[in-house]
Design a protein around this motif. Structure first.
Motif, PDB file in Angstrom:
ATOM      1  N   LEU A 173    -116.822  -4.505 -57.398  1.00 42.81           N
ATOM      2  CA  LEU A 173    -117.832  -3.906 -58.261  1.00 42.81           C
ATOM      3  C   LEU A 173    -117.229  -2.851 -59.177  1.00 42.81           C
ATOM      4  CD1 LEU A 173    -120.784  -3.517 -55.711  1.00 42.81           C
ATOM      5  CD2 LEU A 173    -120.783  -4.957 -57.754  1.00 42.81           C
ATOM      6  N   ARG A 174    -116.320  -2.047 -58.634  1.00 47.55           N
ATOM      7  CA  ARG A 174    -115.690  -1.014 -59.456  1.00 47.55           C
ATOM      8  C   ARG A 174    -114.790  -1.627 -60.522  1.00 47.55           C
ATOM      9  NH1 ARG A 174    -112.360   2.309 -57.830  1.00 47.55           N
ATOM     10  NH2 ARG A 174    -113.003   3.992 -59.189  1.00 47.55           N
ATOM     11  N   LYS A 175    -114.088  -2.699 -60.170  1.00 47.67           N
ATOM     12  CA  LYS A 175    -113.237  -3.372 -61.158  1.00 47.67           C
ATOM     13  C   LYS A 175    -114.098  -3.945 -62.282  1.00 47.67           C
ATOM     14  CE  LYS A 175    -109.769  -7.033 -61.667  1.00 47.67           C
ATOM     15  NZ  LYS A 175    -109.022  -8.098 -60.964  1.00 47.67           N
ATOM     16  N   THR A 176    -115.220  -4.566 -61.906  1.00 45.60           N
ATOM     17  CA  THR A 176    -116.146  -5.104 -62.910  1.00 45.60           C
ATOM     18  C   THR A 176    -116.664  -3.989 -63.809  1.00 45.60           C
ATOM     19  OG1 THR A 176    -116.837  -6.859 -61.405  1.00 45.60           O
ATOM     20  CG2 THR A 176    -118.309  -6.359 -63.248  1.00 45.60           C
ATOM     21  N   TYR A 177    -116.990  -2.849 -63.187  1.00 41.90           N
ATOM     22  CA  TYR A 177    -117.512  -1.717 -63.947  1.00 41.90           C
ATOM     23  C   TYR A 177    -116.517  -1.261 -65.000  1.00 41.90           C
ATOM     24  CZ  TYR A 177    -118.536   3.160 -64.993  1.00 41.90           C
ATOM     25  OH  TYR A 177    -118.733   4.339 -65.637  1.00 41.90           O
TER      26      TYR A 177
ATOM     27  N   ALA B  64    -115.850  -4.227 -67.727  1.00 42.43           N
ATOM     28  CA  ALA B  64    -116.983  -4.550 -68.594  1.00 42.43           C
ATOM     29  C   ALA B  64    -117.383  -3.369 -69.475  1.00 42.43           C
ATOM     30  CB  ALA B  64    -118.162  -5.011 -67.758  1.00 42.43           C
ATOM     31  N   THR B  65    -117.451  -2.172 -68.902  1.00 41.29           N
ATOM     32  CA  THR B  65    -117.885  -1.033 -69.711  1.00 41.29           C
ATOM     33  C   THR B  65    -116.863  -0.715 -70.801  1.00 41.29           C
ATOM     34  OG1 THR B  65    -116.950   0.472 -68.046  1.00 41.29           O
ATOM     35  CG2 THR B  65    -119.309   0.026 -67.930  1.00 41.29           C
ATOM     36  N   ARG B  66    -115.577  -0.918 -70.515  1.00 44.79           N
ATOM     37  CA  ARG B  66    -114.562  -0.680 -71.553  1.00 44.79           C
ATOM     38  C   ARG B  66    -114.768  -1.640 -72.722  1.00 44.79           C
ATOM     39  NH1 ARG B  66    -110.337  -1.450 -68.734  1.00 44.79           N
ATOM     40  NH2 ARG B  66    -110.080   0.698 -68.017  1.00 44.79           N
ATOM     41  N   ARG B  67    -115.044  -2.907 -72.406  1.00 41.80           N
ATOM     42  CA  ARG B  67    -115.271  -3.885 -73.467  1.00 41.80           C
ATOM     43  C   ARG B  67    -116.517  -3.541 -74.282  1.00 41.80           C
ATOM     44  NH1 ARG B  67    -114.330  -9.284 -69.784  1.00 41.80           N
ATOM     45  NH2 ARG B  67    -112.048  -9.224 -69.728  1.00 41.80           N
TER      46      ARG B  67
ATOM     47  N   ARG C 244    -125.047   2.268 -75.097  1.00 38.55           N
ATOM     48  CA  ARG C 244    -126.262   2.280 -74.291  1.00 38.55           C
ATOM     49  C   ARG C 244    -126.254   1.135 -73.283  1.00 38.55           C
ATOM     50  NH1 ARG C 244    -129.407   6.050 -72.751  1.00 38.55           N
ATOM     51  NH2 ARG C 244    -129.519   6.836 -74.870  1.00 38.55           N
ATOM     52  N   ILE C 245    -125.805  -0.055 -73.711  1.00 37.37           N
ATOM     53  CA  ILE C 245    -125.726  -1.195 -72.797  1.00 37.37           C
ATOM     54  C   ILE C 245    -124.701  -0.915 -71.705  1.00 37.37           C
ATOM     55  CG2 ILE C 245    -125.158  -3.656 -72.591  1.00 37.37           C
ATOM     56  CD1 ILE C 245    -126.111  -4.007 -75.472  1.00 37.37           C
ATOM     57  N   ALA C 246    -123.560  -0.323 -72.098  1.00 37.65           N
ATOM     58  CA  ALA C 246    -122.517  -0.002 -71.117  1.00 37.65           C
ATOM     59  C   ALA C 246    -123.041   0.969 -70.068  1.00 37.65           C
ATOM     60  CB  ALA C 246    -121.306   0.596 -71.832  1.00 37.65           C
ATOM     61  N   GLU C 247    -123.823   1.971 -70.510  1.00 34.97           N
ATOM     62  CA  GLU C 247    -124.360   2.959 -69.578  1.00 34.97           C
ATOM     63  C   GLU C 247    -125.341   2.318 -68.606  1.00 34.97           C
ATOM     64  OE1 GLU C 247    -127.150   6.920 -69.856  1.00 34.97           O
ATOM     65  OE2 GLU C 247    -125.630   6.619 -71.413  1.00 34.97           O
ATOM     66  N   SER C 248    -126.227   1.462 -69.133  1.00 37.10           N
ATOM     67  CA  SER C 248    -127.211   0.791 -68.286  1.00 37.10           C
ATOM     68  C   SER C 248    -126.538  -0.151 -67.306  1.00 37.10           C
ATOM     69  CB  SER C 248    -128.207   0.022 -69.160  1.00 37.10           C
ATOM     70  OG  SER C 248    -129.129  -0.677 -68.358  1.00 37.10           O
ATOM     71  N   PHE C 249    -125.531  -0.892 -67.800  1.00 37.84           N
ATOM     72  CA  PHE C 249    -124.790  -1.814 -66.941  1.00 37.84           C
ATOM     73  C   PHE C 249    -124.067  -1.051 -65.836  1.00 37.84           C
ATOM     74  CE2 PHE C 249    -120.873  -4.264 -66.025  1.00 37.84           C
ATOM     75  CZ  PHE C 249    -121.446  -5.451 -65.587  1.00 37.84           C
ATOM     76  N   GLY C 250    -123.454   0.078 -66.197  1.00 37.16           N
ATOM     77  CA  GLY C 250    -122.747   0.878 -65.205  1.00 37.16           C
ATOM     78  C   GLY C 250    -123.687   1.443 -64.156  1.00 37.16           C
ATOM     79  N   ASP C 251    -124.863   1.895 -64.583  1.00 42.56           N
ATOM     80  CA  ASP C 251    -125.845   2.425 -63.627  1.00 42.56           C
ATOM     81  C   ASP C 251    -126.217   1.372 -62.592  1.00 42.56           C
ATOM     82  OD1 ASP C 251    -125.850   4.837 -64.902  1.00 42.56           O
ATOM     83  OD2 ASP C 251    -127.731   4.516 -65.982  1.00 42.56           O
TER      84      ASP C 251
END
Length: 412
Positions: free
Chosen positions: A215-219, A222-225, A233-240
């Motif tokens: 999960l942390r690797k995905t976080y 994905a958020t970097r991309r 905003r999408i990165a923040e929501s996805f990370g949450d």
């Protein structure tokens, strides 16, 4: 009695347009005051007070800022600020009101500025209802509170402290120490010694460790991309969402750790004192990021409050070499693989052993040696001094068959 501290979560229910505007005004003023005091490098409350005094904020928010900014500049040595810090209020700032006859039972009074407050309906975490009732009845003490806004939803985190009775009054010598090793391969590992001194009933949460790593690797990936594409905003929501999944794993595992302890007679859970461990990490940028974000403190905190709620005492010990020493002879060995410990003492019976189980036994043995430090309050600074190596109790040769069976069962 033991002082137990917990963070209570309340979601503000559908503030109207007027209250949303007032909340945003408070947030904007707070962020400007925080940034100005931080940029001024205020190292004392007096210096911070001179900066925040002119802002249109309640005294509860200003007093919280006066304490918080010097911590950022002196204790944490922060280089810059995150864009959106929660609004902090001192313990006198919030008030709770309980209306059990209403559809929404709980209401909170949030300070806006000196002469204006907002009463808001709030939906608490249902598992924390007894804590809210204790606060409302005066049986628990309210600490600092923090106000957040995410995706248009406002929520409060309120710190509460209450006294909890320990389940039994047996002496420290009569207790069975259960070593708790928190790591990457196995998220948590627990083990204790039986009446003969042999390690027994180890339990490892290795699959959960794998899940959290993924999960942390995905976080991070994905958020970097998303951030490079401008989708903040999408990165923040996805990370949450991912961190909520990690939190779910943490809560389940820590609950099972406490259930393990309940199955042992007169248990005491023994954790490593990690007060200074994060500051001393220097394993390169990649490993530092992994370890700093691993959640040691969160796992410690959840184990602690869940254990104390069940009347199970918790102790901390010096973490020095708990992962490097052989639990059988005390020799410093090596770890050819993440999950394998090898003793380098040719006279020792052990040879190879599951590394996390070996660490958990060493942690339990620190308590048996008398090197333990009780941490009754979450913010106590009671880190053990970095001293000489502590040698674990020797496993007797009479128990060699039992030890060999344990090694065979739990070696990687």
């Amino acid at each position: 009695m033991t002082g137990l501290t917990k963070t209570l979560e309340l979601k503000l229910v559908d503030p109207n347009a007027h209250k949303r505007r007032k909340l945003r005004e408070t947030r904007e003023a707070y962020q400007h005051a925080l940034q100005d005091a931080f940029d001024a490098r205020c190292t004392t409350q007096t210096e911070a007070n001179d900066v925040v005094l002119t802002y249109d904020l309640s005294g509860y928010a200003k007093n919280a800022l006066k304490k918080y900014v010097p911590q950022l500049t002196t204790t944490y040595n922060a280089g810059d600020l995150h864009d959106d810090h929660p609004i902090r209020f001192t313990n006198e700032g919030l008030r709770l009101d309980h209306k059990p006859e209403n559809g929404i039972e709980w209401y909170v009074k949030i300070p806006h500025h000196e002469d204006y407050h907002l009463w808001m309906p709030a939906q608490p975490n249902p598992e924390q209802r007894d804590w809210l009732e204790a606060l409302n009845a005066g049986d628990a003490e309210m600490g600092e509170s923090r106000l957040f806004e995410r995706d248009g939803t406002w929520s409060l985190h309120v710190t509460a402290t209450r006294d909890v009775e320990e389940r039994s009054e047996v002496s420290a010598e009569e207790r069975t120490p259960i070593g708790v090793d928190i790591g990457e391969a196995s998220l948590v590992t627990v083990c204790h010694r039986d009446n003969h001194g042999s390690p027994t009933a180890p339990e490892l949460w290795a699959e959960e460790g794998k899940t959290v790593r993924q999960l942390r690797k995905t976080y991070f990936t994905a958020t970097r991309r998303l951030q490079t594409r401008g989708s903040e905003r999408i990165a923040e929501s996805f990370g949450d969402d991912l961190w909520r999944q990690i939190d779910d794993v943490f809560h389940r595992v820590t609950r099972e750790v406490v259930e393990y302890a309940e199955s042992v007679e007169n248990p005491v859970l023994v954790l490593e004192d990690l007060t200074d461990i994060r500051e001393s990490m220097d394993y390169g940028e990649y490993m530092n990021r992994r370890l700093h974000g691993w959640g040691f403190a969160k796992l410690h905190g959840q184990i602690r409050y869940k254990a104390v709620e069940m009347g199970i005492p918790v102790e901390t010990v010096n973490p020095r070499n708990t992962s490097k020493e052989c639990h059988a002879c005390g020799e410093v060995g090596n770890r050819p693989k993440q999950a394998t410990f090898t003793c380098t003492n040719e006279a020792c019976w052990m040879g190879e052993y599951q590394a996390d189980v070996n660490g958990a036994i060493n942690i339990a043995d620190r308590y048996l040696s008398g090197e333990s430090r009780s941490r009754e309050y979450e913010n106590d600074d009671d880190s053990a001094e970095d001293g000489g190596r502590l040698t674990a109790p020797q496993d007797s040769h009479a128990d060699a068959e039992t030890q060999q069976a344990t090694r065979g069962t739990y070696a990687s």
